[in-house]
Design a protein around this motif. Structure first.
Motif, PDB file in Angstrom:
ATOM      1  N   ALA A 123       0.838  -1.294   0.086  1.00 18.89           N
ATOM      2  CA  ALA A 123      -0.091  -0.112   0.092  1.00 18.89           C
ATOM      3  C   ALA A 123       0.842   1.239   0.107  1.00 18.89           C
ATOM      4  O   ALA A 123       0.516   2.322  -0.728  1.00 18.89           O
ATOM      5  N   ARG A 124       1.984   1.307   0.713  1.00 20.12           N
ATOM      6  CA  ARG A 124       2.939   2.215   0.685  1.00 20.12           C
ATOM      7  C   ARG A 124       3.684   2.277  -0.347  1.00 20.12           C
ATOM      8  O   ARG A 124       4.290   3.477  -0.697  1.00 20.12           O
ATOM      9  N   LEU A 125       3.620   1.466  -1.185  1.00 12.97           N
ATOM     10  CA  LEU A 125       4.315   1.460  -2.778  1.00 12.97           C
ATOM     11  C   LEU A 125       3.750   2.174  -3.756  1.00 12.97           C
ATOM     12  O   LEU A 125       4.180   2.432  -4.666  1.00 12.97           O
ATOM     13  N   MET A 126       2.450   2.807  -3.474  1.00 12.35           N
ATOM     14  CA  MET A 126       1.436   3.464  -4.227  1.00 12.35           C
ATOM     15  C   MET A 126       1.960   4.802  -4.546  1.00 12.35           C
ATOM     16  O   MET A 126       1.044   5.874  -4.009  1.00 12.35           O
ATOM     17  N   ILE A 127       3.209   5.154  -4.930  1.00  9.82           N
ATOM     18  CA  ILE A 127       3.563   6.434  -4.904  1.00  9.82           C
ATOM     19  C   ILE A 127       3.962   6.969  -6.321  1.00  9.82           C
ATOM     20  O   ILE A 127       4.604   7.806  -6.607  1.00  9.82           O
ATOM     21  N   GLY A 128       3.492   6.067  -7.286  1.00  9.64           N
ATOM     22  CA  GLY A 128       3.542   6.577  -8.873  1.00  9.64           C
ATOM     23  C   GLY A 128       2.599   7.521  -9.347  1.00  9.64           C
ATOM     24  O   GLY A 128       1.413   7.649  -8.677  1.00  9.64           O
ATOM     25  N   ALA A 129       2.469   7.620 -10.578  1.00  8.90           N
ATOM     26  CA  ALA A 129       1.580   8.306 -11.208  1.00  8.90           C
ATOM     27  C   ALA A 129       0.590   7.344 -12.016  1.00  8.90           C
ATOM     28  O   ALA A 129       0.973   6.314 -12.414  1.00  8.90           O
ATOM     29  N   GLY A 130      -0.356   8.088 -12.489  1.00  2.00           N
ATOM     30  CA  GLY A 130      -1.305   7.206 -13.362  1.00  2.00           C
ATOM     31  C   GLY A 130      -0.600   6.641 -14.490  1.00  2.00           C
ATOM     32  O   GLY A 130       0.216   7.578 -15.220  1.00  2.00           O
ATOM     33  N   GLY A 131      -0.690   5.360 -14.942  1.00  2.10           N
ATOM     34  CA  GLY A 131      -0.094   4.808 -16.071  1.00  2.10           C
ATOM     35  C   GLY A 131       1.205   4.023 -15.557  1.00  2.10           C
ATOM     36  O   GLY A 131       1.899   3.482 -16.397  1.00  2.10           O
ATOM     37  N   GLN A 132       1.651   4.185 -14.310  1.00  2.00           N
ATOM     38  CA  GLN A 132       2.962   3.661 -13.943  1.00  2.00           C
ATOM     39  C   GLN A 132       2.660   2.728 -13.040  1.00  2.00           C
ATOM     40  O   GLN A 132       1.825   2.687 -12.137  1.00  2.00           O
ATOM     41  N   THR A 133       3.629   1.562 -13.304  1.00  2.00           N
ATOM     42  CA  THR A 133       3.521   0.184 -12.366  1.00  2.00           C
ATOM     43  C   THR A 133       4.979   0.079 -11.708  1.00  2.00           C
ATOM     44  O   THR A 133       6.106   0.209 -12.225  1.00  2.00           O
ATOM     45  N   LEU A 134       4.986  -0.029 -10.378  1.00  4.02           N
ATOM     46  CA  LEU A 134       6.103  -0.074  -9.674  1.00  4.02           C
ATOM     47  C   LEU A 134       6.306  -1.341  -8.875  1.00  4.02           C
ATOM     48  O   LEU A 134       5.002  -1.954  -8.526  1.00  4.02           O
ATOM     49  N   LEU A 135       7.497  -1.841  -8.743  1.00  2.00           N
ATOM     50  CA  LEU A 135       7.485  -3.094  -8.169  1.00  2.00           C
ATOM     51  C   LEU A 135       8.799  -3.052  -7.057  1.00  2.00           C
ATOM     52  O   LEU A 135       9.494  -2.157  -7.100  1.00  2.00           O
ATOM     53  N   SER A 136       8.492  -3.579  -5.879  1.00  2.00           N
ATOM     54  CA  SER A 136       9.472  -3.599  -4.750  1.00  2.00           C
ATOM     55  C   SER A 136      10.788  -4.606  -5.305  1.00  2.00           C
ATOM     56  O   SER A 136      10.617  -5.328  -6.192  1.00  2.00           O
ATOM     57  N   GLN A 137      11.697  -4.306  -4.496  1.00  2.00           N
ATOM     58  CA  GLN A 137      13.185  -5.055  -4.677  1.00  2.00           C
ATOM     59  C   GLN A 137      12.707  -6.739  -4.854  1.00  2.00           C
ATOM     60  O   GLN A 137      13.240  -7.370  -5.473  1.00  2.00           O
ATOM     61  N   THR A 138      11.834  -7.296  -3.816  1.00  2.00           N
ATOM     62  CA  THR A 138      11.510  -8.601  -3.511  1.00  2.00           C
ATOM     63  C   THR A 138      10.656  -9.006  -4.866  1.00  2.00           C
ATOM     64  O   THR A 138      11.119 -10.164  -5.257  1.00  2.00           O
ATOM     65  N   THR A 139       9.768  -8.255  -5.420  1.00  2.00           N
ATOM     66  CA  THR A 139       9.311  -8.884  -6.352  1.00  2.00           C
ATOM     67  C   THR A 139      10.078  -8.842  -7.757  1.00  2.00           C
ATOM     68  O   THR A 139      10.005  -9.587  -8.681  1.00  2.00           O
ATOM     69  N   GLY A 157      15.770   3.699  -7.983  1.00  2.00           N
ATOM     70  CA  GLY A 157      16.484   4.105  -6.637  1.00  2.00           C
ATOM     71  C   GLY A 157      15.987   3.845  -5.508  1.00  2.00           C
ATOM     72  O   GLY A 157      14.740   3.429  -5.412  1.00  2.00           O
ATOM     73  N   LEU A 158      16.658   3.931  -4.497  1.00  2.00           N
ATOM     74  CA  LEU A 158      16.248   4.070  -3.173  1.00  2.00           C
ATOM     75  C   LEU A 158      15.314   5.182  -2.809  1.00  2.00           C
ATOM     76  O   LEU A 158      15.368   6.197  -3.062  1.00  2.00           O
ATOM     77  N   HIS A 159      13.973   4.610  -2.038  1.00  2.00           N
ATOM     78  CA  HIS A 159      12.813   5.723  -1.736  1.00  2.00           C
ATOM     79  C   HIS A 159      12.346   5.189  -0.309  1.00  2.00           C
ATOM     80  O   HIS A 159      12.174   3.880  -0.028  1.00  2.00           O
ATOM     81  N   HIS A 160      12.223   6.118   0.606  1.00  2.00           N
ATOM     82  CA  HIS A 160      11.565   6.066   1.687  1.00  2.00           C
ATOM     83  C   HIS A 160      10.370   5.991   1.542  1.00  2.00           C
ATOM     84  O   HIS A 160       9.481   6.832   1.022  1.00  2.00           O
ATOM     85  N   LEU A 161       9.544   4.901   2.174  1.00  2.00           N
ATOM     86  CA  LEU A 161       8.183   4.630   2.006  1.00  2.00           C
ATOM     87  C   LEU A 161       7.349   5.349   3.265  1.00  2.00           C
ATOM     88  O   LEU A 161       7.978   5.434   4.248  1.00  2.00           O
ATOM     89  N   LYS A 162       6.025   5.422   3.278  1.00  2.00           N
ATOM     90  CA  LYS A 162       5.281   5.677   4.448  1.00  2.00           C
ATOM     91  C   LYS A 162       5.288   4.864   5.441  1.00  2.00           C
ATOM     92  O   LYS A 162       4.883   5.319   6.567  1.00  2.00           O
ATOM     93  N   ASP A 163       5.869   3.887   5.328  1.00  2.00           N
ATOM     94  CA  ASP A 163       5.881   2.746   6.791  1.00  2.00           C
ATOM     95  C   ASP A 163       7.198   3.178   7.291  1.00  2.00           C
ATOM     96  O   ASP A 163       7.211   2.539   8.563  1.00  2.00           O
ATOM     97  N   LEU A 164       7.898   4.210   7.161  1.00  2.00           N
ATOM     98  CA  LEU A 164       8.990   4.817   7.912  1.00  2.00           C
ATOM     99  C   LEU A 164      10.387   3.781   8.053  1.00  2.00           C
ATOM    100  O   LEU A 164      10.889   3.769   9.131  1.00  2.00           O
ATOM    101  N   LEU A 165       9.896   2.525   7.277  1.00  2.00           N
ATOM    102  CA  LEU A 165      11.073   1.426   7.261  1.00  2.00           C
ATOM    103  C   LEU A 165      12.312   1.663   6.627  1.00  2.00           C
ATOM    104  O   LEU A 165      12.255   2.743   5.937  1.00  2.00           O
ATOM    105  N   ARG A 166      13.204   0.852   6.379  1.00  2.89           N
ATOM    106  CA  ARG A 166      14.418   1.107   5.569  1.00  2.89           C
ATOM    107  C   ARG A 166      13.699   1.451   4.262  1.00  2.89           C
ATOM    108  O   ARG A 166      12.693   1.129   3.558  1.00  2.89           O
ATOM    109  N   PRO A 167      14.519   2.023   3.530  1.00  9.40           N
ATOM    110  CA  PRO A 167      14.149   2.559   2.196  1.00  9.40           C
ATOM    111  C   PRO A 167      14.373   1.402   1.072  1.00  9.40           C
ATOM    112  O   PRO A 167      14.859   0.397   1.314  1.00  9.40           O
ATOM    113  N   GLU A 168      13.255   1.436   0.281  1.00  9.47           N
ATOM    114  CA  GLU A 168      12.888   0.450  -0.728  1.00  9.47           C
ATOM    115  C   GLU A 168      13.642   0.657  -2.208  1.00  9.47           C
ATOM    116  O   GLU A 168      13.444   1.902  -2.543  1.00  9.47           O
TER     117      GLU A 168
END
Length: 894
Positions: A123-139, A157-168
């Motif tokens: 849910a925190r990875l929903m930081i893109g724009a319309g038409g954009q698909t993002l993946l975590s490093q795990t996926t 690149g690395l991005h801090h998500l809103k869960d405040l955990l390590r950058p993804e």
């Protein structure tokens, strides 16, 4: 066309795909009719694509889809198809732009929905724009070698998500048919803030997190209150992170825990915001000038020890700065005009119901609780091999329950799995303050390194009278009422009239928890706070002894007063109130046995026998009575001893221990006669009559009961008359004199109805139902039994409900519903075994005949299945079934 079965939700390691429509709110506001048609097309297309790729749609919220896949490549294929196929032709001509995010990991699946840190992560990875698909490093690692034809990935690149955990490490899905360039990602890195990165995941509180965010959209000052270590700061940080986009001038955390001078609060806020004090102006004036034009969220963390500094500053800033929002955490409210309070409760425990401890369903159910999920998450962090097993599941729940769901305490306990098993941790919780100390948490504040330090912090902030009251409140077990606190805890520096104000202050400071039970206000301490304050009370021996004496004396008098309400219209209320005070009464019983005067324990035990009987605490009641009687001299009869003997005899009778019952009741009768206690003599004769009736001595039973009834009538004892008449009816029924039994049951019922005695009414109705069954009046019997068992449910009378199940079994058998008859009788037998109340010998013969008839009517396998089913049913479940189902639901056997 046959209906296809719904696919099962994927479990284990799954890939999550979340989507939503960019700018949907604006489209609904400006192009509502077109949006309705477009969304229908969008939804149909997405469901078609998910089915094509084996996706499981577990939730839709507005235009958002939440989907799981057992295969990461299939999830990527679905995401690519969405972006390629979602054209205006599929959305009624209205262009829609969907953003998507994918992440892979384990999650808890419950009733088709998913929960846990990995759900939050996608849910925190929903930081893109319309038409954009993002993946975590795990996926990305799972799909990089199996991408669809023509697809590729771009490292964002690395991005801090809103869960405040390590950058993804974030990746973007590429394809020649898709746009490749988009605005910068809306991660924390692109927004102004000073929120710290967290080293552990945010577990639980999803509903409250949503509520906090919603409230902050509507109010300007929200204070999260709760006990120390309760997770206020973590909840506030997560809410603030989620709301970053709503505050263009930033979200700013001001940590106040290390500050000791209230006068420095304004300077600390200014330092965080980079505001310099200007010549001729105070710091507060400079802050006001800076904040007035800005849309900003200020997070003031740990305010309880600086309320005198925080409150005036907050009031000034909110009045002068219209776009400012403040989120505060404190163990007590700030007391500012316009303040809104959000209490942060302990983490929830799983509802395991009646699942057998240690079973597979019990172990699986543990992960449905926030507290147990947190324990597992933190345990895995220090010991990756830790797992919930059938062997340790009960201990894990015990740990979280005894720690009251307090996050800090649970985290400290989980840290011990490096060297102790869950069972060992649970066993050592009696010494919790030594066990729950983790000096390895060196980066935490000292008050967060041990359970004792956490409570020390709160206790030391109290004024002396508050400390005194809190110490004395530790004498209560299981909670208390205001009336009890005023009577027991007043004395010395605390006047009785001061207790309400001091108690209210302790509630405000999150050290006392208010509750409501049966319409009455009650209060309780968290178990760890109670253990701490008991130690504090023990440090003042004279105060500890006086408080214990006042507690024991008050509850002895309370029990005697309550016993007077044990029959009549207030009966259900009396039983409920006594159940609420059961732990306090147990403490008072233990105290009474330590007194030099045995009369105190005799008075107390003698007052509780009916409660023990109705609520099924038979063995416990006999235990307390035996201890009390052993302290008193048998050669010196007193009213209290005679009553205790009668009470002990009645409980022994209920458990089928007829030799002990008769001996105790005869001793009681002897004592009553020595005291010339006419009422007591009548009671003893009645009870001895019941013993004789149960073992088939009907002539002796009738003689004893009639002698008792004559005395009751002379005394005008309406309660005793109704009870004795009902007992005579029972003797007549078992003797085969059914007409006399009916007359007597009807007389007893009328008397009980007049007096409002629900327990007596239930007994008489059950007896009349058995008579109705004999005469073939089956509908009447069902009505009588339904009314009887409903009354017994209200009273929580377990043995009475068992008697009704036995009567319902007789009703089913009389109508040839043998499966139902066996099932209900087996449920009743299991209930009697658990309660240790065997069926009286007089009732064994008709029951044996009924079972023999059922065995003749049913195939052996059907009989065994019905019996096994009944044995597995708790009494409450069997009663619920019989009240809502018809015997015809199970086909009658001829």
């Amino acid at each position: 066309m046959p209906t296809l079965p719904l696919p099962a939700p994927p479990t284990g390691n799954v890939t999550f795909l979340f989507t939503d429509i960019e700018g949907s709110t604006r489209l609904w506001e400006t192009r509502r009719e077109e949006m309705q048609a477009a969304l229908a097309g969008h939804d149909a297309l997405l469901r078609e694509i998910m089915e094509r790729h084996g996706g499981y749609v577990f939730k839709t919220v507005g235009d958002a889809f939440c989907v799981t896949f057992s295969s990461a490549p299939e999830a990527i294929g679905a995401a690519l198809d969405i972006q390629r196929e979602l054209t205006p032709a599929r959305t009624s001509g209205l262009p829609l732009r969907v953003r998507a995010a994918l992440h892979t990991g384990t999650a808890q699946e419950r009733n088709g929905d998913y929960f846990g840190p990995n759900v939050n992560r996608v849910a925190r990875l929903m930081i893109g724009a319309g038409g954009q698909t993002l993946l975590s490093q795990t996926t990305e690692a799972l799909v990089r070698d199996t991408l669809p034809e023509g697809a590729g990935l771009r490292d964002m690149g690395l991005h801090h998500l809103k869960d405040l955990l390590r950058p993804e490490q974030v990746f973007q899905l590429l394809h020649a048919a898709l746009h490749a360039d988009f605005p910068p990602l809306k991660s924390l890195d692109a927004l102004p803030h000073n929120l710290p990165e967290q080293l552990t995941s945010f577990v639980g509180r999803e509903a409250q997190l949503s509520q906090v965010k919603e409230r902050l959209g509507n109010v300007r000052l929200l204070t999260l209150t709760g006990s120390g270590g309760g997770g206020k700061t973590r909840l506030a940080l997560q809410a603030a992170a989620d709301l970053l986009e709503h505050f263009p001038d930033g979200v700013w955390l001001v940590e106040l825990a290390a500050l000791s001078d209230p006068a420095l609060v304004a300077q600390t806020v200014a330092s965080v915001l980079g505001v310099r004090e200007q010549p001729g102006r105070t710091v507060t004036e400079s802050l006001t000038e800076y904040l007035k034009p800005r849309t900003l969220l200020l997070l003031l963390d740990t305010c309880e020890h600086l309320v005198d500094g925080c409150a005036p500053l907050v009031d000034t800033l909110l009045r002068a700065c219209p776009s400012l929002r403040i989120l505060a955490t404190s163990r007590a409210p700030l007391g500012v005009a316009g303040e809104n309070i959000e209490a942060v409760p302990p983490l929830s425990l799983p509802d395991v119901g009646r699942l057998p401890p240690g079973g597979p369903e019990f172990a699986a159910a543990l992960m449905r609780g926030e507290a147990t999920s947190l324990f597992l998450d933190r345990a895995l962090a220090v010991s990756p091999s830790f797992a919930v097993t059938l062997a340790n599941s009960a201990a894990l729940l015990d740990i979280c329950r005894r720690l009251d769901g307090i996050p800090l305490a649970i985290e400290l306990a989980a840290a011990r799995v490096k060297v102790l098993s869950a069972e060992q941790i649970a066993a050592r919780l009696d010494d919790r303050f030594r066990l729950l100390a983790d000096k390895n948490r060196r980066t935490d504040l000292p008050r967060q390194q041990t359970l004792r330090a956490m409570i020390d912090w709160s206790f030391d902030l109290l004024a002396p009278p508050e400390q005194t009251l809190l110490r004395r409140l530790s004498v209560f077990a299981g909670g208390w009422t205001l009336e009890a606190a005023e009577a027991i805890c007043a004395g010395g520096e605390i006047d009785e009239y001061d207790v309400l104000d001091l108690l209210s202050q302790l509630v405000d400071k999150s050290l006392v928890l208010p509750t409501e039970t049966h319409g009455a206000a009650r209060y309780r301490l968290l178990e760890s706070v109670r253990e701490y304050t008991r130690e504090k009370l023990a440090e003042v021996p004279a105060e500890a002894a006086q408080t214990a004496d006042q507690h024991g004396e008050w509850f002895t008098e309370w029990a005697e007063s309550a016993a007077a309400l044990s029959t009549g219209e207030a009966q259900a209320q009396w039983l409920a109130r006594t159940e609420s005070e059961h732990d306090n009464l147990r403490s008072a019983l233990a105290w009474s046995l330590r007194q030099a005067d045995p009369e105190v324990s005799l008075r107390l035990t003698g007052s509780l026998w009916r409660f023990w009987t109705v609520r099924g605490y038979l063995q416990e009641g006999r235990h307390w009575l035996a201890l009390a009687l052993a302290l008193s001299a048998p050669e010196t009869p007193t009213a209290a001893r005679a009553k205790a003997l009668s009470s002990a005899g009645s409980l022994a009778w209920s458990q089928g221990d007829y030799d002990s019952a008769r001996a105790l009741l005869e001793d009681s009768l002897t004592a009553r006669r020595a005291l010339a206690d006419t009422q007591g003599i009548a009671d003893a004769l009645n009870n001895l009559g019941n013993v004789a009736a149960d073992i088939g001595e009907y002539a002796a039973a009738q003689e004893l009961l009639e002698e008792s009834l004559a005395s009751m009538r002379t005394l005008g004892d309406s309660e005793g008359i109704a009870a004795t008449v009902s007992n005579l009816a029972r003797v007549a029924f078992w003797s085969g004199d059914f007409e006399t039994a009916r007359t007597l049951f009807e007389e007893s019922l009328a008397a009980d109805q007049k007096r409002g005695d629900e327990w007596g009414r239930a007994n008489s109705l059950c007896g009349l139902a058995l008579l109705s069954i004999r005469t073939g009046e089956f509908e009447t019997a069902r009505e009588q039994l339904t009314e009887s068992v409903t009354l017994r449910q209200t009273l929580s009378d377990t043995e009475g409900q068992i008697e009704c199940l036995e009567a319902f079994s007789a009703l089913a058998a009389a109508q040839n519903h043998w499966t139902a008859a066996v099932t209900l009788l087996a449920a009743a037998a299991a209930g009697r075994q658990a309660l240790e109340t065997p069926l009286p010998p007089a009732g064994l013969i008709p029951q044996a005949k009924r079972l023999a008839a059922a065995q003749a009517a049913l195939a052996p396998s059907d009989y065994a299945a019905a019996e096994a089913h009944g044995q597995s049913l708790p009494v409450t479940a069997a009663v619920a079934w019989v009240l809502t189902a018809s015997f015809s639901d199970l086909p009658p056997q001829k």
